[in-house]
Design a protein around this motif. Structure first.
Motif, PDB file in Angstrom:
ATOM      1  N   VAL A  58      39.655  44.830  31.349  1.00  0.00           N
ATOM      2  CA  VAL A  58      39.430  46.057  32.109  1.00  0.00           C
ATOM      3  C   VAL A  58      40.706  46.864  32.232  1.00  0.00           C
ATOM      4  O   VAL A  58      41.752  46.352  32.597  1.00  0.00           O
ATOM      5  N   LYS A  59      40.596  48.104  31.888  1.00  0.00           N
ATOM      6  CA  LYS A  59      41.741  48.992  32.062  1.00  0.00           C
ATOM      7  C   LYS A  59      41.683  49.541  33.470  1.00  0.00           C
ATOM      8  O   LYS A  59      40.671  50.088  33.891  1.00  0.00           O
ATOM      9  N   ARG A  60      42.749  49.334  34.210  1.00  0.00           N
ATOM     10  CA  ARG A  60      42.719  49.755  35.607  1.00  0.00           C
ATOM     11  C   ARG A  60      43.120  51.208  35.718  1.00  0.00           C
ATOM     12  O   ARG A  60      44.290  51.543  35.724  1.00  0.00           O
ATOM     13  N   ASP A  61      42.096  52.034  35.754  1.00  0.00           N
ATOM     14  CA  ASP A  61      42.277  53.468  35.750  1.00  0.00           C
ATOM     15  C   ASP A  61      42.149  53.968  37.187  1.00  0.00           C
ATOM     16  O   ASP A  61      41.062  53.965  37.758  1.00  0.00           O
ATOM     17  N   ILE A  62      43.260  54.356  37.762  1.00  0.00           N
ATOM     18  CA  ILE A  62      43.250  54.735  39.179  1.00  0.00           C
ATOM     19  C   ILE A  62      42.353  55.942  39.426  1.00  0.00           C
ATOM     20  O   ILE A  62      41.659  56.020  40.436  1.00  0.00           O
TER      21      ILE A  62
ATOM     22  N   ALA B 197      38.234  48.183  44.308  1.00  0.00           N
ATOM     23  CA  ALA B 197      39.214  47.581  43.393  1.00  0.00           C
ATOM     24  C   ALA B 197      38.725  46.224  42.886  1.00  0.00           C
ATOM     25  O   ALA B 197      38.834  45.922  41.687  1.00  0.00           O
ATOM     26  N   LEU B 198      38.158  45.418  43.775  1.00  0.00           N
ATOM     27  CA  LEU B 198      37.680  44.092  43.360  1.00  0.00           C
ATOM     28  C   LEU B 198      36.603  44.220  42.289  1.00  0.00           C
ATOM     29  O   LEU B 198      36.644  43.520  41.270  1.00  0.00           O
ATOM     30  N   PHE B 199      35.647  45.111  42.499  1.00  0.00           N
ATOM     31  CA  PHE B 199      34.514  45.208  41.568  1.00  0.00           C
ATOM     32  C   PHE B 199      34.822  46.070  40.348  1.00  0.00           C
ATOM     33  O   PHE B 199      34.531  45.678  39.220  1.00  0.00           O
ATOM     34  N   TYR B 200      35.386  47.267  40.566  1.00  0.00           N
ATOM     35  CA  TYR B 200      35.561  48.205  39.451  1.00  0.00           C
ATOM     36  C   TYR B 200      36.937  48.076  38.814  1.00  0.00           C
ATOM     37  O   TYR B 200      37.171  48.610  37.740  1.00  0.00           O
ATOM     38  N   GLY B 201      37.836  47.368  39.494  1.00  0.00           N
ATOM     39  CA  GLY B 201      39.150  47.135  38.904  1.00  0.00           C
ATOM     40  C   GLY B 201      39.170  45.873  38.066  1.00  0.00           C
ATOM     41  O   GLY B 201      40.195  45.505  37.502  1.00  0.00           O
ATOM     42  N   GLY B 202      38.029  45.171  38.029  1.00  0.00           N
ATOM     43  CA  GLY B 202      37.933  44.009  37.165  1.00  0.00           C
ATOM     44  C   GLY B 202      38.557  42.743  37.720  1.00  0.00           C
ATOM     45  O   GLY B 202      38.768  41.772  36.993  1.00  0.00           O
ATOM     46  N   TYR B 203      38.860  42.735  38.997  1.00  0.00           N
ATOM     47  CA  TYR B 203      39.480  41.536  39.561  1.00  0.00           C
ATOM     48  C   TYR B 203      38.468  40.431  39.826  1.00  0.00           C
ATOM     49  O   TYR B 203      38.771  39.254  39.701  1.00  0.00           O
ATOM     50  N   LEU B 204      37.273  40.838  40.215  1.00  0.00           N
ATOM     51  CA  LEU B 204      36.253  39.855  40.561  1.00  0.00           C
ATOM     52  C   LEU B 204      35.487  39.488  39.289  1.00  0.00           C
ATOM     53  O   LEU B 204      34.994  40.363  38.577  1.00  0.00           O
ATOM     54  N   ARG B 205      35.377  38.190  39.015  1.00  0.00           N
ATOM     55  CA  ARG B 205      34.606  37.733  37.845  1.00  0.00           C
ATOM     56  C   ARG B 205      33.186  37.416  38.301  1.00  0.00           C
ATOM     57  O   ARG B 205      33.000  36.545  39.154  1.00  0.00           O
ATOM     58  N   PHE B 206      32.256  38.168  37.757  1.00  0.00           N
ATOM     59  CA  PHE B 206      30.873  37.971  38.185  1.00  0.00           C
ATOM     60  C   PHE B 206      29.941  38.385  37.063  1.00  0.00           C
ATOM     61  O   PHE B 206      30.342  39.050  36.100  1.00  0.00           O
ATOM     62  N   ASP B 207      28.706  37.976  37.189  1.00  0.00           N
ATOM     63  CA  ASP B 207      27.688  38.342  36.212  1.00  0.00           C
ATOM     64  C   ASP B 207      26.407  38.615  36.998  1.00  0.00           C
ATOM     65  O   ASP B 207      25.768  37.687  37.492  1.00  0.00           O
ATOM     66  N   SER B 208      26.061  39.881  37.125  1.00  0.00           N
ATOM     67  CA  SER B 208      24.894  40.232  37.940  1.00  0.00           C
ATOM     68  C   SER B 208      23.606  39.671  37.351  1.00  0.00           C
ATOM     69  O   SER B 208      22.608  39.541  38.062  1.00  0.00           O
ATOM     70  N   LYS B 209      23.634  39.304  36.076  1.00  0.00           N
ATOM     71  CA  LYS B 209      22.443  38.690  35.461  1.00  0.00           C
ATOM     72  C   LYS B 209      22.347  37.206  35.817  1.00  0.00           C
ATOM     73  O   LYS B 209      21.303  36.592  35.662  1.00  0.00           O
ATOM     74  N   ASP B 210      23.474  36.659  36.234  1.00  0.00           N
ATOM     75  CA  ASP B 210      23.527  35.237  36.594  1.00  0.00           C
ATOM     76  C   ASP B 210      24.319  35.108  37.903  1.00  0.00           C
ATOM     77  O   ASP B 210      25.438  34.597  37.929  1.00  0.00           O
TER      78      ASP B 210
ATOM     79  N   ILE C 143      47.221  48.495  46.247  1.00  0.00           N
ATOM     80  CA  ILE C 143      46.180  47.455  46.206  1.00  0.00           C
ATOM     81  C   ILE C 143      46.226  46.680  44.883  1.00  0.00           C
ATOM     82  O   ILE C 143      46.144  45.439  44.870  1.00  0.00           O
ATOM     83  N   LEU C 144      46.388  47.417  43.777  1.00  0.00           N
ATOM     84  CA  LEU C 144      46.281  46.746  42.478  1.00  0.00           C
ATOM     85  C   LEU C 144      47.364  45.685  42.260  1.00  0.00           C
ATOM     86  O   LEU C 144      47.049  44.567  41.844  1.00  0.00           O
ATOM     87  N   PRO C 145      48.630  45.990  42.574  1.00  0.00           N
ATOM     88  CA  PRO C 145      49.638  44.919  42.415  1.00  0.00           C
ATOM     89  C   PRO C 145      49.362  43.705  43.310  1.00  0.00           C
ATOM     90  O   PRO C 145      49.614  42.563  42.909  1.00  0.00           O
ATOM     91  N   ALA C 146      48.826  43.969  44.517  1.00  0.00           N
ATOM     92  CA  ALA C 146      48.527  42.838  45.405  1.00  0.00           C
ATOM     93  C   ALA C 146      47.415  41.973  44.816  1.00  0.00           C
ATOM     94  O   ALA C 146      47.477  40.733  44.866  1.00  0.00           O
ATOM     95  N   LEU C 147      46.407  42.622  44.251  1.00  0.00           N
ATOM     96  CA  LEU C 147      45.313  41.849  43.638  1.00  0.00           C
ATOM     97  C   LEU C 147      45.755  41.203  42.325  1.00  0.00           C
ATOM     98  O   LEU C 147      45.289  40.113  41.985  1.00  0.00           O
TER      99      LEU C 147
END
Lengths: 283, 314
Positions: free
Chosen positions: A6-10, A48-61, A222-226
């Motif tokens: 994920v590219k973290r695009d502010i 940031a967690l969801f759209y910044g790609g920090y959280l690993r998840f799969d809404s299908k699973d 936020i991003l550096p902290a995450l």
């Protein structure tokens, strides 16, 4: 969602911030039920967690064993997740229109019957302990997922939070991340006028946690902290003190305790909608 | 009466220990209550043992997170602390999410004699049975402790296991496990009147029975091993030979064993003459041992014998 891809695009995250504020406002206004200011103070963290790609998840699973676990322990603000979970397809966007309705699945306070919600919350002081249960299990199972727990500052009055803080540090749960939404208010007043919490960061440090204090409405902070949270292997859990503004984005609600669960009148609603047309997030 | 050579807690935990050797998903958490068996478990089982600190609230929340990950978790502490201190945690984090958890409470009633009200569990039944979906077991001897322990890992569920702190005399022969199926078992057949009780108080009920037999009163003794849920059909059939029912408990009368049984009788249309005997509303700060506390509370063998005799003659 893979973190590294994920590219973290502010700019994109800022747009999501504005989108989430509008969505959440309309969600609450449809039934005049909910907590706008408490949700807004942690909006950037969630985006940031969801759209910044920090959280690993799969809404299908949604129950994938290797997913990261996110608990909004300040359950009164978990409704801020509802538009995000719909956006990622955990449930139909129609559910947002049925918030608190008898034919809907989304409630005032969340529970794990809702896809994407890990745990019931709403009573303060439980989420961090549950998150540490996840963290302990992950370690013994040799899995590498993390627990992110959003805790409110008022929640830090609950003794159980500090019981858990001791536990997490003793068992070296560096896969647990507490994000303390330090908006400075509880229901009745500023926390420092009720029972003093400061110096809050030092308290977490004294309990054996690594800490970092950030502006909770600045992606640049936020991003550096995450980044640090998802790379943490220090043997210490990490507490991110997210200094925030309760009601951020609607000027007359900002940092005003009485807006905790107060509903705006028609005139105030119109004014709020107008203000939400301008993005309050600067960087 | 023959006493068992192992304490109930050690009997229970040794069963869990044996199961945990073959199942790495079994975890035992303690809020700093020990036992010989727990020391053995701790020495051998590595991360399957968790000392939670003297932090019952955190212990339950962490257990919830573990259970959400499919773990079979035991939380172990003194009965008053692992129930009341963390009651809301059990409600919110465990019961309301329908999670399995075995709550082992050691020292029910006045087990911790001379300790004072902080350590007495005289309101644990009324509180815990108000939680939706919970199962409550009060094992009264070695066999029932063993069977209760085996049930917890064979069929994990939200259960509160009420263990006495002391050695308990034998009630059931090995292989006799009718209490497991039915939850309520007649251990002594009587005539007209029966005494329903559980755990430690079963030996007291038997002592009362011996006294009364010299008066020509032959009370039946019924073990309420499983206080929740109560099977109405079983209750009806167990009580069929009797017209008078005495409930006896080392617990406040409000919402305790007697209250639960009366509710079950009413709900199932079982009509009997009933007398409840338990602790009147009072906290005792007194020395003198468990029997003395029973005298103060009106649940000692002499007082109960008199009360049952009067009730039998009504």
């Amino acid at each position: 969602m893979k973190q590294e891809s994920v590219k973290r695009d502010i700019q994109l995250l800022k747009e999501r911030s504005q989108w989430l504020r509008k969505e959440l406002f309309e969600l609450v206004m449809r039934t005049k039920k909910g907590h706008v200011p408490s949700s807004y103070s942690c909006a950037e963290i969630l985006v940031a967690l969801f759209y910044g790609g920090y959280l690993r998840f799969d809404s299908k699973d949604p129950r994938s064993p290797t997913r990261d676990r996110l608990i909004i322990s300040k359950g009164h603000a978990a409704m801020a997740l509802y538009p995000i979970l719909a956006d990622f397809g955990y449930y139909s966007k129609d559910e947002l229109l049925k918030f608190t309705k008898s034919n809907g699945i989304l409630r005032f306070y969340p529970d794990n019957s809702i896809p994407g919600i890990e745990s019931i919350t709403g009573s303060l002081g439980h989420g961090l302990g549950i998150g540490c249960g996840y963290g302990y299990a992950a370690k013994t199972d040799g899995l590498h997922y993390r627990s992110f727990v959003v805790v409110s500052d008022g929640e830090c009055y609950e003794g159980s939070v500090w019981e858990t803080a001791l536990f997490a540090s003793h068992y070296q749960l560096d896969n647990v991340v507490a994000i303390v939404d330090r908006n400075g208010l509880c229901i009745m007043d500023e926390t420092e006028n009720c029972v003093r919490l400061d110096p809050l960061e030092e308290k977490w440090k004294a309990f054996g946690w690594d800490t970092v204090a950030i502006n909770g409405h600045s992606y640049k902070e936020i991003l550096p902290a995450l980044d640090r949270a998802v790379a943490n292997s220090s043997g210490k859990p990490l507490a991110i003190i997210s200094n925030s503004v309760k009601g951020k984005g609607i000027s007359f609600m900002e940092s005003k305790a009485r807006w905790h669960n107060k509903m705006p009148n028609d005139e105030e609603m119109a004014r709020a909608r107008e203000e939400l047309m301008v993005n309050c997030i600067l960087d | 009466m023959e006493k068992n050579s192992k304490l109930p807690r050690d009997i229970f935990l040794d069963q869990i220990h044996a199961a945990a050797r073959n199942n790495k998903n079994i975890y035992v958490m303690t809020a700093d209550l020990g036992s010989d068996a727990l020391d053995r478990f701790r020495a051998e089982m590595g991360r399957q043992f968790i000392h939670a600190g003297i932090s019952e609230q955190n212990m339950i929340d962490v257990a919830a997170g573990m259970a959400l990950n499919g773990k079979i978790v035991y939380v172990y502490a003194m009965a008053p602390f692992v129930t009341l201190r963390c009651f809301e945690q059990i409600k919110v984090a465990i019961a309301s999410m329908g999670l399995p958890l075995t709550i082992i409470g050691v020292g029910v009633g006045y087990s911790y004699e001379d300790a004072g009200p902080t350590h007495y569990a005289t309101e644990d039944i009324s509180c815990m049975r108000s939680l939706a979906g919970i199962e409550i077991l009060t094992p009264g001897d070695e066999q029932s402790v063993i069977q209760a322990a085996r049930l917890t890992f064979a069929k994990p569920a939200l259960r509160y296991i009420r263990l006495d702190r002391t050695y308990l005399p034998t009630l059931y022969n090995e292989g006799d496990n009718r209490f497991m199926q039915d939850g309520i078992a007649e251990i002594d057949r009587g005539e007209t009147l029966c005494i329903m009780t559980a755990g430690y108080m079963l030996q007291k009920a038997r002592a009362v029975k011996v006294r009364l037999e010299s008066d020509g009163i032959k009370p039946g003794i019924i073990d309420v091993f499983r206080l929740k849920p109560i099977n109405g059909q079983v209750l009806r059939s167990v009580l069929a030979p009797y017209s008078k029912v005495v409930t006896l408990e080392e617990h406040f009368l409000s919402g305790g064993l007697g209250g639960a049984l009366v509710e079950a009788m009413v709900d199932n249309g079982i009509r009997k003459d009933i007398k409840r005997i338990g602790i009147e509303d009072h906290y005792y700060c007194e020395n003198g041992g468990r029997n003395y506390l029973h005298q103060l509370a009106g649940i000692d063998v002499d007082t109960v014998t008199d009360a049952v005799r009067s009730f039998a003659k009504l």
